[in-house]
Design a protein around this motif. Structure first.
Motif, PDB file in Angstrom:
ATOM      1  N   ALA A  16       8.336  -0.941   5.855  1.00 40.91           N
ATOM      2  CA  ALA A  16       9.579  -0.548   5.755  1.00 40.91           C
ATOM      3  C   ALA A  16      10.734  -1.208   4.958  1.00 40.91           C
ATOM      4  CB  ALA A  16      10.314  -0.154   7.340  1.00 40.91           C
ATOM      5  N   LEU A  17      10.554  -2.602   5.106  1.00 38.63           N
ATOM      6  CA  LEU A  17      11.448  -3.516   4.340  1.00 38.63           C
ATOM      7  C   LEU A  17      10.907  -3.632   2.962  1.00 38.63           C
ATOM      8  CD1 LEU A  17      13.473  -5.797   3.986  1.00 38.63           C
ATOM      9  CD2 LEU A  17      11.835  -7.537   4.892  1.00 38.63           C
ATOM     10  N   GLY A  18       9.636  -3.434   2.596  1.00 42.51           N
ATOM     11  CA  GLY A  18       8.900  -3.313   1.473  1.00 42.51           C
ATOM     12  C   GLY A  18       9.500  -2.295   0.412  1.00 42.51           C
ATOM     13  N   ALA A  19       9.656  -1.029   1.368  1.00 40.05           N
ATOM     14  CA  ALA A  19      10.028   0.005   0.689  1.00 40.05           C
ATOM     15  C   ALA A  19      11.406  -0.186   0.319  1.00 40.05           C
ATOM     16  CB  ALA A  19       9.781   1.295   1.694  1.00 40.05           C
ATOM     17  N   VAL A  20      12.294  -0.518   1.202  1.00 41.97           N
ATOM     18  CA  VAL A  20      13.834  -1.056   0.847  1.00 41.97           C
ATOM     19  C   VAL A  20      14.099  -1.700  -0.485  1.00 41.97           C
ATOM     20  CG1 VAL A  20      16.152  -1.732   1.738  1.00 41.97           C
ATOM     21  CG2 VAL A  20      14.695  -0.430   3.164  1.00 41.97           C
ATOM     22  N   GLY A  41      13.015  -0.051  -3.678  1.00 40.17           N
ATOM     23  CA  GLY A  41      14.144   0.879  -4.065  1.00 40.17           C
ATOM     24  C   GLY A  41      15.345   0.178  -4.481  1.00 40.17           C
ATOM     25  N   SER A  42      15.646  -1.038  -3.970  1.00 31.13           N
ATOM     26  CA  SER A  42      16.792  -1.662  -4.297  1.00 31.13           C
ATOM     27  C   SER A  42      16.649  -2.318  -5.723  1.00 31.13           C
ATOM     28  CB  SER A  42      17.215  -2.676  -3.307  1.00 31.13           C
ATOM     29  OG  SER A  42      17.522  -2.181  -2.226  1.00 31.13           O
ATOM     30  N   LEU A  43      15.366  -3.103  -5.629  1.00 31.46           N
ATOM     31  CA  LEU A  43      15.229  -3.672  -7.104  1.00 31.46           C
ATOM     32  C   LEU A  43      15.070  -2.695  -8.296  1.00 31.46           C
ATOM     33  CD1 LEU A  43      12.482  -6.142  -5.665  1.00 31.46           C
ATOM     34  CD2 LEU A  43      14.808  -6.693  -6.761  1.00 31.46           C
ATOM     35  N   VAL A  44      14.188  -1.597  -8.048  1.00 31.20           N
ATOM     36  CA  VAL A  44      13.841  -0.680  -9.168  1.00 31.20           C
ATOM     37  C   VAL A  44      15.077   0.360  -9.361  1.00 31.20           C
ATOM     38  CG1 VAL A  44      12.626   1.385  -9.767  1.00 31.20           C
ATOM     39  CG2 VAL A  44      11.442  -0.555  -8.662  1.00 31.20           C
ATOM     40  N   GLY A  45      16.071   0.343  -8.494  1.00 27.63           N
ATOM     41  CA  GLY A  45      17.392   1.238  -8.747  1.00 27.63           C
ATOM     42  C   GLY A  45      18.019   0.290  -9.659  1.00 27.63           C
ATOM     43  N   LEU A  46      18.265  -0.925  -9.208  1.00 25.38           N
ATOM     44  CA  LEU A  46      19.036  -2.001 -10.172  1.00 25.38           C
ATOM     45  C   LEU A  46      18.468  -2.079 -11.427  1.00 25.38           C
ATOM     46  CD1 LEU A  46      19.968  -4.321  -7.350  1.00 25.38           C
ATOM     47  CD2 LEU A  46      21.495  -2.908  -8.395  1.00 25.38           C
ATOM     48  N   VAL A 100       3.347   8.009   3.472  1.00 30.59           N
ATOM     49  CA  VAL A 100       4.464   8.751   2.651  1.00 30.59           C
ATOM     50  C   VAL A 100       5.669   8.655   3.322  1.00 30.59           C
ATOM     51  CG1 VAL A 100       4.978  11.277   2.223  1.00 30.59           C
ATOM     52  CG2 VAL A 100       2.451  10.362   2.550  1.00 30.59           C
ATOM     53  N   VAL A 101       5.836   8.440   4.579  1.00 31.18           N
ATOM     54  CA  VAL A 101       7.088   8.152   5.290  1.00 31.18           C
ATOM     55  C   VAL A 101       7.855   6.968   4.775  1.00 31.18           C
ATOM     56  CG1 VAL A 101       8.550   7.880   7.420  1.00 31.18           C
ATOM     57  CG2 VAL A 101       6.851   9.766   7.196  1.00 31.18           C
ATOM     58  N   TYR A 102       6.996   5.783   4.968  1.00 29.75           N
ATOM     59  CA  TYR A 102       7.606   4.650   4.210  1.00 29.75           C
ATOM     60  C   TYR A 102       8.103   4.666   2.923  1.00 29.75           C
ATOM     61  CZ  TYR A 102       6.605   2.241   8.656  1.00 29.75           C
ATOM     62  OH  TYR A 102       6.720   1.619   9.912  1.00 29.75           O
ATOM     63  N   SER A 103       7.246   5.285   1.883  1.00 32.13           N
ATOM     64  CA  SER A 103       7.364   5.279   0.594  1.00 32.13           C
ATOM     65  C   SER A 103       8.533   6.168   0.102  1.00 32.13           C
ATOM     66  CB  SER A 103       5.900   6.177  -0.072  1.00 32.13           C
ATOM     67  OG  SER A 103       4.775   5.356   0.210  1.00 32.13           O
ATOM     68  N   LEU A 104       8.674   7.374   1.278  1.00 39.55           N
ATOM     69  CA  LEU A 104       9.736   8.539   0.731  1.00 39.55           C
ATOM     70  C   LEU A 104      11.175   7.546   1.152  1.00 39.55           C
ATOM     71  CD1 LEU A 104      10.845  11.200   0.172  1.00 39.55           C
ATOM     72  CD2 LEU A 104      10.641  11.708   2.509  1.00 39.55           C
ATOM     73  N   LEU A 105      10.945   6.436   2.071  1.00 37.29           N
ATOM     74  CA  LEU A 105      12.296   5.770   2.171  1.00 37.29           C
ATOM     75  C   LEU A 105      12.548   5.034   1.014  1.00 37.29           C
ATOM     76  CD1 LEU A 105      14.335   4.416   4.028  1.00 37.29           C
ATOM     77  CD2 LEU A 105      12.472   2.709   4.694  1.00 37.29           C
ATOM     78  N   GLY A 106      11.752   4.353   0.475  1.00 38.36           N
ATOM     79  CA  GLY A 106      11.971   3.526  -0.890  1.00 38.36           C
ATOM     80  C   GLY A 106      12.491   4.646  -2.041  1.00 38.36           C
ATOM     81  N   ALA A 107      11.918   5.714  -2.015  1.00 38.85           N
ATOM     82  CA  ALA A 107      12.425   6.706  -3.066  1.00 38.85           C
ATOM     83  C   ALA A 107      13.714   7.026  -3.056  1.00 38.85           C
ATOM     84  CB  ALA A 107      11.411   7.687  -3.336  1.00 38.85           C
ATOM     85  N   VAL A 108      14.037   7.322  -1.490  1.00 44.18           N
ATOM     86  CA  VAL A 108      15.658   7.688  -1.126  1.00 44.18           C
ATOM     87  C   VAL A 108      16.489   6.581  -1.645  1.00 44.18           C
ATOM     88  CG1 VAL A 108      17.077   8.125   0.503  1.00 44.18           C
ATOM     89  CG2 VAL A 108      15.058   9.404   0.532  1.00 44.18           C
ATOM     90  N   GLY A 164       0.819  -1.135   0.133  1.00 41.84           N
ATOM     91  CA  GLY A 164      -0.124  -0.056  -0.030  1.00 41.84           C
ATOM     92  C   GLY A 164       0.937   1.250   0.008  1.00 41.84           C
ATOM     93  N   LEU A 165       2.021   1.003  -0.582  1.00 40.33           N
ATOM     94  CA  LEU A 165       2.815   2.387  -0.521  1.00 40.33           C
ATOM     95  C   LEU A 165       2.618   2.997  -2.073  1.00 40.33           C
ATOM     96  CD1 LEU A 165       5.966   1.225   1.599  1.00 40.33           C
ATOM     97  CD2 LEU A 165       3.809   2.230   2.380  1.00 40.33           C
ATOM     98  N   ILE A 166       3.517   4.165  -2.048  1.00 39.90           N
ATOM     99  CA  ILE A 166       3.841   4.731  -3.471  1.00 39.90           C
ATOM    100  C   ILE A 166       4.854   5.070  -3.631  1.00 39.90           C
ATOM    101  CG2 ILE A 166       1.351   6.013  -3.050  1.00 39.90           C
ATOM    102  CD1 ILE A 166       2.749   8.472  -2.312  1.00 39.90           C
ATOM    103  N   THR A 167       5.250   5.740  -4.693  1.00 32.13           N
ATOM    104  CA  THR A 167       6.656   5.938  -4.968  1.00 32.13           C
ATOM    105  C   THR A 167       6.662   7.610  -5.683  1.00 32.13           C
ATOM    106  OG1 THR A 167       8.647   5.362  -6.175  1.00 32.13           O
ATOM    107  CG2 THR A 167       6.643   4.832  -7.277  1.00 32.13           C
ATOM    108  N   GLY A 168       7.923   7.933  -6.285  1.00 31.57           N
ATOM    109  CA  GLY A 168       8.006   9.242  -6.842  1.00 31.57           C
ATOM    110  C   GLY A 168       8.088   8.829  -8.471  1.00 31.57           C
ATOM    111  N   GLN A 169       8.358  10.187  -9.192  1.00 31.58           N
ATOM    112  CA  GLN A 169       8.700   9.953 -10.695  1.00 31.58           C
ATOM    113  C   GLN A 169       7.206   9.603 -11.254  1.00 31.58           C
ATOM    114  OE1 GLN A 169      11.576  11.210 -12.032  1.00 31.58           O
ATOM    115  NE2 GLN A 169      11.551  11.522  -9.671  1.00 31.58           N
TER     116      GLN A 169
END
Length: 202
Positions: A110-114, A117-122, A176-184, A36-41
């Motif tokens: 929090a784990l889902g956000a990380v 971010g890791s999977l999409v970044g790679l 939003v906070v958890y989602s921002l973690l993933g975006a960072v 249930g999180l969001i992301t940027g871009q």
């Protein structure tokens, strides 16, 4: 800035690199939406619109990218535009199909956000290195980096800040906070690992 390495990619190289990138990005987005999180871009805009309208992410993501292809063609070339169009189309399909074979029953946000971010970044790194992208605001970020030297990751992080500020008006603060973690995590991976002078696909 002096370029010190060039890499020629065959069609087979491009197919496997872009396919891996698409799959990793699709997997990351599936995990993100499952908790249930969001992301940027552009993907973040698509996720928000999908949540608010009830349309699937794949359909919204494909539609929202359409205006950016003209800019990509004019400034970054036909090859980049075609690869990005194919990649966006395939990612839309992947995100539609993944829930049929992979159901997330329990995942800490929090784990889902990380993980996202890791999977999409790679995934994006793989796509960038084969002259592709997921279109949208990523095209703008790459264009700014190539013309000014200002890192694409920083461009995306600033854009994400604006998107998440708007998201605070629509979603609970914890989301939003958890989602921002993933975006960072995602944007730091791009910032520290994507440099045209280190790896150039021609």
């Amino acid at each position: 800035m002096q370029r010190n390495q060039t890499t020629d990619h065959s069609l087979t190289d491009d197919i496997q690199g872009l396919s891996l990138g698409i799959f990793l990005c699709g997997l990351g987005i599936h995990l993100l939406t499952s908790v249930g999180l969001i992301t940027g871009q552009t993907a973040g805009l698509a996720v928000i619109i999908a949540y608010l309208t009830g349309y699937s992410f794949g359909v919204v993501f494909f539609a929202i990218n359409l205006p950016f292809y003209f800019l990509a063609y004019k400034r970054l070339g036909a090859e980049f535009t075609i690869k990005s169009l194919i990649s966006v189309s395939l990612l839309s399909v992947v995100t539609e199909l993944l829930p049929f074979g992979f159901v997330v029953q329990a995942l800490n946000p929090a784990l889902g956000a990380v993980m996202f971010g890791s999977l999409v970044g790679l995934g994006l790194l793989a796509m960038f290195r084969h002259n592709g992208s997921l279109g949208g605001l990523g095209v703008i970020a790459l264009l700014i980096q190539d013309t000014t030297g200002f890192k694409a990751g920083w461009v995306q992080l600033i854009t994400d800040g604006v998107i998440f500020a708007v998201a605070l008006l629509l979603f609970p603060a914890t989301v939003v906070v958890y989602s921002l973690l993933g975006a960072v995590v995602l944007n730091l991976i791009i910032t520290f690992n994507h440099r045209r002078d280190r790896y150039i696909a021609i």
